[in-house]
Write a protein that holds these residues in place. Structure first.
Motif, PDB file in Angstrom:
ATOM      1  N   HIS A 363       0.829  -1.207   0.000  1.00  0.00           N
ATOM      2  CA  HIS A 363       0.000   0.000   0.000  1.00  0.00           C
ATOM      3  C   HIS A 363       0.864   1.258   0.000  1.00  0.00           C
ATOM      4  O   HIS A 363       1.864   1.343   0.719  1.00  0.00           O
ATOM      5  CB  HIS A 363      -0.904  -0.002   1.236  1.00  0.00           C
ATOM      6  N   LEU A 531      -7.001   4.496   4.653  1.00  0.00           N
ATOM      7  CA  LEU A 531      -6.682   3.101   4.350  1.00  0.00           C
ATOM      8  C   LEU A 531      -7.941   2.331   3.957  1.00  0.00           C
ATOM      9  O   LEU A 531      -7.930   1.530   3.010  1.00  0.00           O
ATOM     10  CB  LEU A 531      -6.028   2.446   5.566  1.00  0.00           C
ATOM     11  N   ARG A 561      -2.498  -3.727   4.273  1.00  0.00           N
ATOM     12  CA  ARG A 561      -3.381  -2.677   4.796  1.00  0.00           C
ATOM     13  C   ARG A 561      -3.898  -3.036   6.180  1.00  0.00           C
ATOM     14  O   ARG A 561      -4.078  -2.160   7.035  1.00  0.00           O
ATOM     15  CB  ARG A 561      -4.556  -2.449   3.841  1.00  0.00           C
TER      16      ARG A 561
END
Length: 687
Positions: A363, A531, A561
């Protein structure tokens, strides 16, 4: 203060030896600022030799790129102070933005490239009338040489003198992660110590991400484990899958136990016990046992048709996940055996053929990186404006410190508290700087005397640099005096220059605090929401995908994540696991959608279209943060109709995988809905 451990003392002594070697060579060669080499040797020092080597290489590359930019840009803009300030600020912000998109140690290259032109160019702008392009080139070249000398000495000393290999550390963490995964499986499959399961997936997700980032140093390590770097990364990918499989299995087992009045049938209980025993055996488990377990799973899988009940569909879903869990665990055990061979000096034959997920799949928050780059650029502009408008020639340290410190702490959610600590410690470090610059260094008339003078300060500082709980305070207290000793190199080690330098440094960090507070300060809850939105956006892209994406890449990114999300949710809402559970449910939906896309072409050949469902899912997650109540009923009806159509389409390869994926999506999106009914109708209501 507690006494230093043997490891801390060894690190301090090796850092001092590397620093003194770099300083001695720089002086003998005749470099203009030899104390840069000493500082660099300490900056790249790490307790683990592999980390020192990687950081040394990345620092050299970053310095080379930044020095090249300085040589090209500064002579052309030296007579245009506003344009030059903007150019340096934009360069810093852009490099920092790129750096933050890479969460591995490679990011150090771009961060160094960002602020190196500031360190090279700003001091030469004190008197622009005497500026010379050739002098700028010489300064940049000397900077690269001094940095190269510092990183080379650090890598040499830390790599040759009692090297502390990162390999055993990674191996220990990896084995612990495997043990945690096995323990989680025992507890979930046998329904023991269920209260620990939430903590299990949090810990395992965090361990996987920590291992993934730590193992990027492995190719630079001194142990044999460096030959198995690809194998270790593949094992980390498989562990990521276990997190999502196990959270799904826990939920489905809970549903089945409720359906069977709290007690599973004997056949189910025996299967779970045998799988748990097989997992517990780990690398000692036999391949024949895994084959037998897969056969039993295939035999227990109910035959699907248009009249299949919700319990039968849940059993298909659970058995599919159990089969994938066995496949994944078997692969983990195999990779662990290959790593053992590599550690013993035997390079695994399949090492180069392994299909691993690159770290760029992790991420990356582009919005937050852009905010960090903008904040650093604004700090650079504000401090440069203060320096230029004040007409203070010796205030050039302000833009240097503002740019550097904004870059150093840009990875934190809220860098302001850490920057305030740096501000206070930098001010306190003036005491050490004054003692050395004005008193001790002028009294040292030989290199041996210089070593004796520097030893108490550096050896003590090295102890605190080795401790994670004191490094935040030790860095400014140790590094700022070392950076200020360059005034001795330049022949400006007088009281006036010293006072001006220390004041301008504090002002620069103060401007960094102010700009960061204005443009970059965020809290944990804000980051957690970003997120979640990133996960939802990826699910929208999945629903609209034309090409089938990599399931493993999606799984790795989702588990990454999770590791980033859960600590922030805990920090923003201590004790509240509801948001964390919902986040995991959404992530599992994405995983099941990727499985569904794999069988899309087979379904279309059976005249079953999943496009209406994908469109509903895309709309659902596109508006996830808003009011979605009106669309949930339509999505549920579409889900049930698609599920019924697949069950009623007759037998074909991978049908059970499609049924399992749809059942997982339904269960994760609508955990409180009434059970699925074989005859699809729009009357089913959410409870």
């Amino acid at each position: 203060m507690k006494s230093p451990t043997a490891a801390e003392a060894l690190f301090s002594v090796k850092s001092f030896a590397a620093g003194m070697l770099a300083l001695y060579l720089a002086m003998r060669i005749g470099l203009p600022r030899p104390f840069w080499s000493l500082l660099t040797a300490y900056v790249v020092a790490q307790p683990l030799s592999g980390a020192v080597r990687s950081k040394a290489m990345y620092r050299f590359l970053g310095t080379l790129i930044g020095a090249t930019f300085a040589v090209v840009a500064i002579p052309r803009l030296v007579n245009y102070s506003v344009l030059l300030t903007l150019a340096l600020a934009v360069w810093l912000g852009t490099c920092l933005y790129i750096s933050l998109l890479d969460r591995t140690p490679r990011s150090y290259t771009f961060m160094l490239a960002g602020y190196t032109p500031i360190l090279i160019g700003i001091p030469s702008l004190v008197d622009t009338s005497a500026f010379n392009a050739l002098t700028m080139f010489d300064t940049a070249l000397a900077r690269v040489e001094e940095i190269s000398l510092g990183v080379g000495c650090a890598a040499l000393v830390h790599g040759l003198i009692l090297p502390q290999s990162i390999g055993p550390v990674i191996l220990k963490r990896m084995d612990q992660a495997l043990e945690d995964a096995q323990s989680w499986m025992q507890q979930a499959l046998l329904q023991t110590n269920a209260s620990q399961n939430a903590a299990n997936h949090r810990k395992l997700a965090q361990d996987i991400t920590d291992l993934r980032l730590m193992s990027t140093h492995l190719p630079f390590d001194t142990s044999n484990l460096k030959w198995t770097a690809n194998t270790i990364r593949v094992l980390q990918d498989r562990l990521s899958s276990i997190v999502l499989f196990m959270t799904s299995i826990e939920d489905r087992l809970d549903m089945l136990r409720k359906a069977y009045d709290g007690q599973l049938t004997p056949s189910w209980q025996l299967l779970l016990e045998d799988i748990a025993a097989w997992c517990r055996a780990g690398t000692e488990s036999a391949a024949e046992s895994a084959i037998q377990l897969r056969r039993r799973i295939a035999d227990m899988t109910p035959a699907m048709n248009g009249e299949s009940s919700w319990i039968q569909i849940l059993e298909v879903n659970l058995l599919a996940h159990l089969g994938k869990l066995i496949d994944t665990c078997e692969n983990c055990f195999h990779q662990r055996q290959q790593i053992r061979l590599g550690f013993d000096g035997i390079v695994p034959t399949e090492q180069q053929r392994l299909d691993r997920i690159p770290t760029r799949e992790l991420h990356a928050d582009r919005g937050l990186a852009l905010m960090s780059g903008f904040s650093a650029a604004m700090a650079m502009c504000a401090s440069s404006a203060f320096w230029i408008l004040s007409g203070w020639p010796l205030g050039f340290a302000a833009p240097m410190m503002a740019g550097m410190f904004c870059a150093f702490f840009s990875t934190l959610d809220n860098p302001v508290p850490a920057l305030k600590v740096q501000l206070i410690c930098t001010a306190l470090s003036s005491i050490f700087t004054g003692i050395y610059l004005l008193w001790l260094l002028p009294s040292a008339h030989s290199f041996e005397m210089l070593m004796l003078v520097m030893a108490p300060f550096l050896l003590t500082g090295g102890i605190f640099l080795a401790r994670p709980n004191t490094i935040l305070y030790a860095v400014p207290l140790c590094f700022t005096p070392l950076a200020s000793l360059m005034m001795f190199d330049m022949g400006t080690s007088d009281m006036t220059s010293f006072i001006n330098s220390q004041i301008s440094q504090v002002i620069g960090i103060g401007i960094a605090v102010l700009c960061t507070n204005l443009f970059r300060s965020v809290n944990a809850e804000w980051v957690a929401q970003r997120l979640l939105r990133a996960a939802w956006n990826e699910i929208v892209q999945l629903a609209e995908a034309v090409k089938v994406p990599s399931i493993m890449a999606i799984t790795v990114r989702m588990v990454d994540r999770v590791s980033l999300l859960l600590p922030r949710l805990a920090a923003s809402r201590p004790g509240d696991d509801i948001a964390a559970i919902r986040a995991l449910q959404d992530l599992r939906v994405g995983m099941n959608m990727s499985y569904l896309l794999r069988v899309r072409s087979r379904l279309e050949r059976r005249a079953v279209s999943i496009q209406p469902l994908l469109s509903r899912l895309s709309a659902h997650f596109r508006h996830r943060s808003g009011d979605i109540g009106a669309h949930k009923q339509e999505l549920l009806v579409t889900l049930d109709r698609t599920l019924h159509a697949i069950c009623d389409a007759g037998s074909f390869p991978m049908r059970n995988e499609a049924v399992a994926a749809l059942a997982g999506i339904r269960r994760d999106l609508f955990p409180q809905a009434l059970p699925y009914q074989p005859v699809t109708s729009p009357h089913e209501q959410l409870s």
